[in-house]
Design a protein around this motif. Structure first.
Motif, mmCIF file in Angstrom:
data_model
loop_
_atom_site.group_PDB
_atom_site.id
_atom_site.type_symbol
_atom_site.label_atom_id
_atom_site.label_comp_id
_atom_site.label_asym_id
_atom_site.label_seq_id
_atom_site.Cartn_x
_atom_site.Cartn_y
_atom_site.Cartn_z
ATOM 1 N N LEU A 204 0.832 -1.204 0.000
ATOM 2 C CA LEU A 204 0.000 0.000 0.000
ATOM 3 C C LEU A 204 0.868 1.256 0.000
ATOM 4 O O LEU A 204 0.593 2.213 -0.730
ATOM 5 C CB LEU A 204 -0.909 -0.008 1.235
ATOM 6 N N SER A 205 1.912 1.245 0.790
ATOM 7 C CA SER A 205 2.758 2.442 0.932
ATOM 8 C C SER A 205 3.619 2.701 -0.297
ATOM 9 O O SER A 205 3.931 3.850 -0.612
ATOM 10 C CB SER A 205 3.643 2.327 2.175
ATOM 11 N N THR A 206 4.010 1.648 -1.011
ATOM 12 C CA THR A 206 4.875 1.809 -2.186
ATOM 13 C C THR A 206 4.090 2.022 -3.479
ATOM 14 O O THR A 206 4.686 2.283 -4.524
ATOM 15 C CB THR A 206 5.776 0.576 -2.365
ATOM 16 N N GLY A 207 2.771 1.918 -3.428
ATOM 17 C CA GLY A 207 1.968 2.104 -4.623
ATOM 18 C C GLY A 207 1.790 0.858 -5.462
ATOM 19 O O GLY A 207 1.241 0.919 -6.561
ATOM 20 N N ARG A 208 2.244 -0.285 -4.952
ATOM 21 C CA ARG A 208 2.037 -1.534 -5.686
ATOM 22 C C ARG A 208 0.546 -1.822 -5.826
ATOM 23 O O ARG A 208 0.102 -2.397 -6.811
ATOM 24 C CB ARG A 208 2.735 -2.691 -4.965
ATOM 25 N N VAL A 209 -0.221 -1.426 -4.810
ATOM 26 C CA VAL A 209 -1.678 -1.532 -4.870
ATOM 27 C C VAL A 209 -2.281 -0.204 -4.444
ATOM 28 O O VAL A 209 -1.649 0.599 -3.744
ATOM 29 C CB VAL A 209 -2.215 -2.669 -3.964
ATOM 30 N N ASP A 210 -3.509 0.039 -4.880
ATOM 31 C CA ASP A 210 -4.227 1.253 -4.496
ATOM 32 C C ASP A 210 -5.013 1.043 -3.210
ATOM 33 O O ASP A 210 -5.313 2.010 -2.490
ATOM 34 C CB ASP A 210 -5.196 1.654 -5.604
ATOM 35 N N ALA A 211 -5.367 -0.209 -2.962
ATOM 36 C CA ALA A 211 -6.174 -0.540 -1.786
ATOM 37 C C ALA A 211 -5.860 -1.956 -1.351
ATOM 38 O O ALA A 211 -5.319 -2.758 -2.140
ATOM 39 C CB ALA A 211 -7.661 -0.407 -2.109
ATOM 40 N N ILE A 212 -6.181 -2.276 -0.117
ATOM 41 C CA ILE A 212 -6.031 -3.648 0.376
ATOM 42 C C ILE A 212 -7.332 -4.081 1.049
ATOM 43 O O ILE A 212 -7.990 -3.297 1.718
ATOM 44 C CB ILE A 212 -4.853 -3.801 1.371
ATOM 45 N N SER A 213 -7.693 -5.313 0.817
ATOM 46 C CA SER A 213 -8.782 -5.955 1.552
ATOM 47 C C SER A 213 -8.094 -6.888 2.526
ATOM 48 O O SER A 213 -7.554 -7.931 2.118
ATOM 49 C CB SER A 213 -9.688 -6.731 0.585
ATOM 50 N N PHE A 214 -8.087 -6.490 3.792
ATOM 51 C CA PHE A 214 -7.237 -7.200 4.754
ATOM 52 C C PHE A 214 -7.869 -7.155 6.132
ATOM 53 O O PHE A 214 -8.634 -6.255 6.467
ATOM 54 C CB PHE A 214 -5.858 -6.540 4.809
ATOM 55 N N PHE A 215 -7.535 -8.172 6.944
ATOM 56 C CA PHE A 215 -8.120 -8.249 8.282
ATOM 57 C C PHE A 215 -7.524 -7.186 9.205
ATOM 58 O O PHE A 215 -6.386 -6.764 9.062
ATOM 59 C CB PHE A 215 -7.947 -9.644 8.886
ATOM 60 N N SER A 216 -8.361 -6.734 10.115
ATOM 61 C CA SER A 216 -7.944 -5.788 11.143
ATOM 62 C C SER A 216 -6.772 -6.405 11.921
ATOM 63 O O SER A 216 -6.745 -7.631 12.125
ATOM 64 C CB SER A 216 -9.119 -5.539 12.082
ATOM 65 N N PRO A 217 -5.739 -5.626 12.276
ATOM 66 C CA PRO A 217 -5.682 -4.168 12.381
ATOM 67 C C PRO A 217 -4.959 -3.473 11.231
ATOM 68 O O PRO A 217 -4.395 -2.388 11.441
ATOM 69 C CB PRO A 217 -4.925 -3.977 13.685
ATOM 70 N N ALA A 218 -4.929 -4.039 10.031
ATOM 71 C CA ALA A 218 -4.184 -3.431 8.925
ATOM 72 C C ALA A 218 -4.639 -1.994 8.681
ATOM 73 O O ALA A 218 -3.804 -1.095 8.482
ATOM 74 C CB ALA A 218 -4.348 -4.269 7.665
ATOM 75 N N GLY A 219 -5.966 -1.764 8.695
ATOM 76 C CA GLY A 219 -6.469 -0.421 8.454
ATOM 77 C C GLY A 219 -6.043 0.565 9.516
ATOM 78 O O GLY A 219 -5.608 1.692 9.219
ATOM 79 N N GLN A 220 -6.140 0.155 10.768
ATOM 80 C CA GLN A 220 -5.750 1.035 11.873
ATOM 81 C C GLN A 220 -4.243 1.296 11.863
ATOM 82 O O GLN A 220 -3.788 2.406 12.168
ATOM 83 C CB GLN A 220 -6.175 0.411 13.204
ATOM 84 N N GLU A 221 -3.464 0.281 11.498
ATOM 85 C CA GLU A 221 -2.007 0.452 11.410
ATOM 86 C C GLU A 221 -1.664 1.425 10.284
ATOM 87 O O GLU A 221 -0.763 2.265 10.430
ATOM 88 C CB GLU A 221 -1.345 -0.909 11.147
ATOM 89 N N ALA A 222 -2.370 1.319 9.158
ATOM 90 C CA ALA A 222 -2.123 2.210 8.017
ATOM 91 C C ALA A 222 -2.423 3.658 8.396
ATOM 92 O O ALA A 222 -1.670 4.579 8.040
ATOM 93 C CB ALA A 222 -2.970 1.786 6.825
ATOM 94 N N GLU A 223 -3.503 3.871 9.129
ATOM 95 C CA GLU A 223 -3.853 5.229 9.537
ATOM 96 C C GLU A 223 -2.843 5.781 10.538
ATOM 97 O O GLU A 223 -2.440 6.948 10.442
ATOM 98 C CB GLU A 223 -5.261 5.246 10.135
#
Length: 361
Positions: A204-223
């Motif tokens: 996500l951070s390098t732009g390899r993907v625009d979005a991820i569908s992933f189990f928590s806490p990936a979203g909270q870690e990204a934020e």
């Protein structure tokens, strides 16, 4: 090129047969001895260390299995990595009980084994989120408050990271695209990232993907790291039809229930104790969650617990409503062809018997 659902199922079946043959040759698939009815030992595994399996961790840390007179072999359940590996382990009898899994995997293996039985709920909520990169967020001009349809439309044509084909992360994307008339395999690019959160966040951070569908806490870690925004969250209520559906479960085969009834009942009671602890001691539970997920600090832990805490099952009992919602989701996501009856999949009598003995345990 993407494989069809039929092709993926054939690959899964072939992989399962291969693993089964290996485990059979190693002697792990031997039937239990005739005196196992009094055994208080269980071979337990878990698919991953996902947040939805936290009650199993709590039961281990609080020694609830020991309190119920049950011994796990090995003491710490092995993490098998994928649903296919768990299915193979269950089928070969090298693992007698899946202590941490998702209903998707139980549904899948039930297609080749009618003996599969759900023993209890771990979560009544789908603990997978869609998180978008900061760059995508700026381009889309959308926020968490935007409509679900606007969000899904924005994902059309984008590169979306998932753990693997046939997983719950892929199923969520199939489901979301279908309800608005899209086909995620035609109208987006799915990128297999494996099951590690580190790899997903790096992509996500390098732009390899625009979005991820992933189990928590990936979203909270990204934020927290400033690399992404939590975009679509079933547990937050972004997908009303998915609220309260059964997702995290533990399951076994009817043959294990029949041959080791006392051990199975003890396992259910220990999980019930863990779920009760999570509900009644949230501050202590949050501290254990931080250790379980290896979170950096409460800046991440608290949002994760606030999001998923309400979805942890209050007890192992599986409600008809939560089960039916899971069934409907899997039908719409194309993971099952026909609805699987509650009475065929849920070990209702076993669960009730275990919980009726709970106060005296």
């Amino acid at each position: 090129m993407y494989l069809s659902r039929r092709s993926l199922w054939v690959l899964f079946a072939c992989s399962l047969l291969l693993i089964l043959s290996i485990t059979s040759c190693s002697g792990l698939g031997a039937p239990p001895p005739s005196d196992s009815v009094n055994s208080m030992t269980l071979n337990v595994g878990q698919t991953s260390s996902a947040v939805g399996y936290f009650p199993l961790y709590v039961a281990l840390q609080k020694q609830y299995f020991k309190a119920q007179g049950l011994t796990l072999n090995p003491t710490v359940p092995p993490v098998l990595g994928t649903g296919a590996k768990m299915a193979a382990a269950i089928e070969s009898n090298s693992i007698e009980l899946a202590g941490g899994g998702v209903i998707t995997d139980a549904f899948t293996v039930s297609r080749i084994d009618s003996q599969i039985r759900l023993l209890g709920a771990l979560t009544n909520g789908y603990f997978i989120d869609v998180t978008i990169s900061k760059r995508f967020a700026q381009q889309a001009h959308l926020s968490a408050a935007s409509s679900l349809e606007q969000k899904v439309k924005a994902l059309v044509g984008k590169k979306i990271g998932i753990t693997s084909p046939g997983s719950g992360t892929e199923a969520l994307m199939i489901y979301l695209f279908r309800i608005y008339g899209y086909d995620v395999k035609r109208d987006a690019i799915l990128v297999n990232l494996g099951g590690t959160e580190t790899a997903a966040l790096a992509a996500l951070s390098t732009g390899r993907v625009d979005a991820i569908s992933f189990f928590s806490p990936a979203g909270q870690e990204a934020e927290a790291a400033g690399i992404g925004d939590l975009f679509i969250s079933p547990d937050r209520g972004d997908i009303p039809a998915m609220q309260g559906q059964l997702h995290g479960v533990f399951y076994t085969k009817q043959t294990v229930i029949d041959t080791k009834p006392k051990a199975v009942l003890a396992f259910i009671r220990a999980i019930a104790q863990a779920e009760d602890f999570i509900q009644k001691q949230p501050d202590q539970a949050m501290g254990l969650l931080e250790k379980y997920l290896h979170l950096r600090d409460m800046q991440v832990t608290r949002p994760v617990f606030d999001a998923i805490g309400p979805t942890f099952a209050q007890n192992p009992q599986i409600s008809q409503k939560a089960y039916d919602e899971a069934n409907e989701f899997h039908l719409k996501a194309g993971l099952i062809a026909i609805a699987l009856p509650y009475k065929d999949m849920v070990a209702t009598d076993t669960i009730k018997k275990a919980l009726s003995q709970r106060l005296s345990s």
